[in-house]
Design a protein around this motif. Structure first.
Motif, PDB file in Angstrom:
ATOM      1  N   ILE A   1      53.934  16.444  68.852  1.00 43.46           N
ATOM      2  CA  ILE A   1      55.226  17.120  68.740  1.00 43.46           C
ATOM      3  C   ILE A   1      56.140  16.655  69.867  1.00 43.46           C
ATOM      4  O   ILE A   1      55.721  16.585  71.029  1.00 43.46           O
ATOM      5  CB  ILE A   1      55.034  18.653  68.784  1.00 43.46           C
ATOM      6  CG1 ILE A   1      54.210  19.100  67.574  1.00 43.46           C
ATOM      7  CG2 ILE A   1      56.379  19.367  68.828  1.00 43.46           C
ATOM      8  CD1 ILE A   1      53.799  20.553  67.613  1.00 43.46           C
ATOM      9  N   SER A   2      57.390  16.338  69.535  1.00 46.19           N
ATOM     10  CA  SER A   2      58.373  15.865  70.520  1.00 46.19           C
ATOM     11  C   SER A   2      59.650  16.684  70.435  1.00 46.19           C
ATOM     12  O   SER A   2      59.986  17.229  69.376  1.00 46.19           O
ATOM     13  CB  SER A   2      58.731  14.392  70.255  1.00 46.19           C
ATOM     14  OG  SER A   2      57.587  13.577  70.374  1.00 46.19           O
ATOM     15  N   ILE A   3      60.377  16.747  71.533  1.00 49.94           N
ATOM     16  CA  ILE A   3      61.676  17.409  71.553  1.00 49.94           C
ATOM     17  C   ILE A   3      62.591  16.725  70.536  1.00 49.94           C
ATOM     18  O   ILE A   3      62.626  15.500  70.453  1.00 49.94           O
ATOM     19  CB  ILE A   3      62.302  17.364  72.959  1.00 49.94           C
ATOM     20  CG1 ILE A   3      61.486  18.230  73.915  1.00 49.94           C
ATOM     21  CG2 ILE A   3      63.755  17.823  72.933  1.00 49.94           C
ATOM     22  CD1 ILE A   3      61.941  18.152  75.354  1.00 49.94           C
ATOM     23  N   GLY A   4      63.278  17.524  69.746  1.00 45.84           N
ATOM     24  CA  GLY A   4      64.175  17.000  68.726  1.00 45.84           C
ATOM     25  C   GLY A   4      63.537  16.882  67.357  1.00 45.84           C
ATOM     26  O   GLY A   4      64.245  16.686  66.368  1.00 45.84           O
ATOM     27  N   ASP A   5      62.213  16.992  67.270  1.00 46.53           N
ATOM     28  CA  ASP A   5      61.552  16.951  65.956  1.00 46.53           C
ATOM     29  C   ASP A   5      62.059  18.101  65.093  1.00 46.53           C
ATOM     30  O   ASP A   5      62.178  19.225  65.564  1.00 46.53           O
ATOM     31  CB  ASP A   5      60.032  17.088  66.088  1.00 46.53           C
ATOM     32  CG  ASP A   5      59.351  15.825  66.577  1.00 46.53           C
ATOM     33  OD1 ASP A   5      60.018  14.795  66.718  1.00 46.53           O
ATOM     34  OD2 ASP A   5      58.121  15.893  66.832  1.00 46.53           O
ATOM     35  N   GLU A   6      62.348  17.813  63.842  1.00 51.08           N
ATOM     36  CA  GLU A   6      62.705  18.842  62.863  1.00 51.08           C
ATOM     37  C   GLU A   6      61.539  18.929  61.900  1.00 51.08           C
ATOM     38  O   GLU A   6      61.306  18.016  61.111  1.00 51.08           O
ATOM     39  CB  GLU A   6      64.007  18.482  62.156  1.00 51.08           C
ATOM     40  CG  GLU A   6      65.186  18.478  63.110  1.00 51.08           C
ATOM     41  CD  GLU A   6      66.521  18.239  62.436  1.00 51.08           C
ATOM     42  OE1 GLU A   6      66.674  18.603  61.246  1.00 51.08           O
ATOM     43  OE2 GLU A   6      67.409  17.684  63.100  1.00 51.08           O
ATOM     44  N   ILE A   7      60.780  20.033  62.002  1.00 52.66           N
ATOM     45  CA  ILE A   7      59.524  20.149  61.275  1.00 52.66           C
ATOM     46  C   ILE A   7      59.340  21.557  60.715  1.00 52.66           C
ATOM     47  O   ILE A   7      59.917  22.518  61.219  1.00 52.66           O
ATOM     48  CB  ILE A   7      58.327  19.802  62.187  1.00 52.66           C
ATOM     49  CG1 ILE A   7      58.315  20.695  63.447  1.00 52.66           C
ATOM     50  CG2 ILE A   7      58.343  18.339  62.574  1.00 52.66           C
ATOM     51  CD1 ILE A   7      57.146  20.459  64.377  1.00 52.66           C
ATOM     52  N   PRO A   8      58.512  21.687  59.680  1.00 51.53           N
ATOM     53  CA  PRO A   8      58.173  23.020  59.188  1.00 51.53           C
ATOM     54  C   PRO A   8      57.077  23.636  60.053  1.00 51.53           C
ATOM     55  O   PRO A   8      56.308  22.926  60.699  1.00 51.53           O
ATOM     56  CB  PRO A   8      57.657  22.749  57.774  1.00 51.53           C
ATOM     57  CG  PRO A   8      57.145  21.357  57.807  1.00 51.53           C
ATOM     58  CD  PRO A   8      57.979  20.625  58.817  1.00 51.53           C
ATOM     59  N   LEU A   9      57.025  24.969  60.058  1.00 48.05           N
ATOM     60  CA  LEU A   9      55.930  25.660  60.726  1.00 48.05           C
ATOM     61  C   LEU A   9      55.482  26.838  59.894  1.00 48.05           C
ATOM     62  O   LEU A   9      56.221  27.340  59.056  1.00 48.05           O
ATOM     63  CB  LEU A   9      56.309  26.107  62.145  1.00 48.05           C
ATOM     64  CG  LEU A   9      57.369  27.188  62.376  1.00 48.05           C
ATOM     65  CD1 LEU A   9      56.893  28.576  62.036  1.00 48.05           C
ATOM     66  CD2 LEU A   9      57.773  27.160  63.822  1.00 48.05           C
ATOM     67  N   GLU A  10      54.244  27.235  60.111  1.00 47.64           N
ATOM     68  CA  GLU A  10      53.676  28.439  59.517  1.00 47.64           C
ATOM     69  C   GLU A  10      52.902  29.147  60.613  1.00 47.64           C
ATOM     70  O   GLU A  10      52.082  28.523  61.292  1.00 47.64           O
ATOM     71  CB  GLU A  10      52.721  28.099  58.358  1.00 47.64           C
ATOM     72  CG  GLU A  10      53.394  27.509  57.159  1.00 47.64           C
ATOM     73  CD  GLU A  10      52.412  27.167  56.040  1.00 47.64           C
ATOM     74  OE1 GLU A  10      51.212  27.530  56.141  1.00 47.64           O
ATOM     75  OE2 GLU A  10      52.845  26.526  55.073  1.00 47.64           O
ATOM     76  N   LEU A  11      53.162  30.437  60.798  1.00 51.96           N
ATOM     77  CA  LEU A  11      52.498  31.227  61.829  1.00 51.96           C
ATOM     78  C   LEU A  11      51.836  32.438  61.176  1.00 51.96           C
ATOM     79  O   LEU A  11      52.506  33.252  60.547  1.00 51.96           O
ATOM     80  CB  LEU A  11      53.509  31.663  62.893  1.00 51.96           C
ATOM     81  CG  LEU A  11      54.213  30.520  63.631  1.00 51.96           C
ATOM     82  CD1 LEU A  11      55.332  31.063  64.497  1.00 51.96           C
ATOM     83  CD2 LEU A  11      53.220  29.713  64.452  1.00 51.96           C
ATOM     84  N   TYR A  12      50.533  32.523  61.324  1.00 52.92           N
ATOM     85  CA  TYR A  12      49.726  33.600  60.743  1.00 52.92           C
ATOM     86  C   TYR A  12      49.269  34.527  61.872  1.00 52.92           C
ATOM     87  O   TYR A  12      48.471  34.115  62.713  1.00 52.92           O
ATOM     88  CB  TYR A  12      48.495  33.026  60.036  1.00 52.92           C
ATOM     89  CG  TYR A  12      48.811  32.156  58.850  1.00 52.92           C
ATOM     90  CD1 TYR A  12      48.653  32.643  57.562  1.00 52.92           C
ATOM     91  CD2 TYR A  12      49.246  30.848  59.015  1.00 52.92           C
ATOM     92  CE1 TYR A  12      48.931  31.850  56.459  1.00 52.92           C
ATOM     93  CE2 TYR A  12      49.521  30.042  57.916  1.00 52.92           C
ATOM     94  CZ  TYR A  12      49.363  30.537  56.641  1.00 52.92           C
ATOM     95  OH  TYR A  12      49.637  29.745  55.552  1.00 52.92           O
ATOM     96  N   PRO A  13      49.740  35.753  61.921  1.00 56.32           N
ATOM     97  CA  PRO A  13      49.386  36.635  63.031  1.00 56.32           C
ATOM     98  C   PRO A  13      47.939  37.112  63.032  1.00 56.32           C
ATOM     99  O   PRO A  13      47.389  37.394  64.087  1.00 56.32           O
ATOM    100  CB  PRO A  13      50.339  37.818  62.886  1.00 56.32           C
ATOM    101  CG  PRO A  13      50.843  37.774  61.502  1.00 56.32           C
ATOM    102  CD  PRO A  13      50.728  36.360  61.029  1.00 56.32           C
ATOM    103  N   GLY A  14      47.297  37.190  61.868  1.00 53.63           N
ATOM    104  CA  GLY A  14      45.949  37.739  61.822  1.00 53.63           C
ATOM    105  C   GLY A  14      45.008  36.969  60.922  1.00 53.63           C
ATOM    106  O   GLY A  14      44.107  37.545  60.325  1.00 53.63           O
ATOM    107  N   GLY A  15      45.189  35.677  60.805  1.00 55.50           N
ATOM    108  CA  GLY A  15      44.347  34.854  59.944  1.00 55.50           C
ATOM    109  C   GLY A  15      45.068  34.464  58.673  1.00 55.50           C
ATOM    110  O   GLY A  15      46.131  34.985  58.351  1.00 55.50           O
TER     111      GLY A  15
END
Length: 128
Positions: free
Chosen positions: A69-83
């Motif tokens: 990952i680099s500064i300026g990257d435009e990327i999708p993310l997914e964050l799962y708080p409990g699995g």
């Protein structure tokens, strides 16, 4: 009951699971405007433009997906708080990477903090 130890973070395309995630956060905000008219006793406030940003802290590991990952990257993310089991809630969206902070101490494990800001809406979804 959700357990943070079961949390998961994915960044990028193709989707890459980050290892040794220590924590993540998302902060949703909105600008506001206020107005009132003659004879009004109280002003009314309305929301306008929305935004969200956040960060994800991982242990520094040059063989992990987080190292790509680099500064300026435009990327999708997914964050799962409990699995990520079926029926689990999660957050997703496209982000731009705005900062990378690395640190270490004599009695700790080196870490990487990834800061990001939205590139569109934050989606709250349920894992299939």
């Amino acid at each position: 009951m959700l357990k943070g130890k079961d949390g998961v973070a994915y960044f990028g395309t193709p989707k890459a699971r980050l290892g040794a995630v220590q924590n993540w956060n998302i902060d949703e905000q909105s600008d506001t405007v206020s107005g009132w008219g003659m004879g009004d006793e109280y002003e009314n406030t309305f929301t306008t433009i929305k935004r969200w940003s956040g960060s994800c802290e991982v242990y520094l590991d040059f063989s992990d997906a987080s190292d790509d990952i680099s500064i300026g990257d435009e990327i999708p993310l997914e964050l799962y708080p409990g699995g990520e089991a079926s029926g689990s809630g999660y957050f997703s969206g496209d982000v731009i990477i705005t900062g990378l902070s690395r640190g270490s101490s004599k009695d700790g494990i080196p870490n990487l903090n990834i800061n990001f800001r939205n590139q569109g809406a934050l989606v709250k979804a349920t894992a299939a």
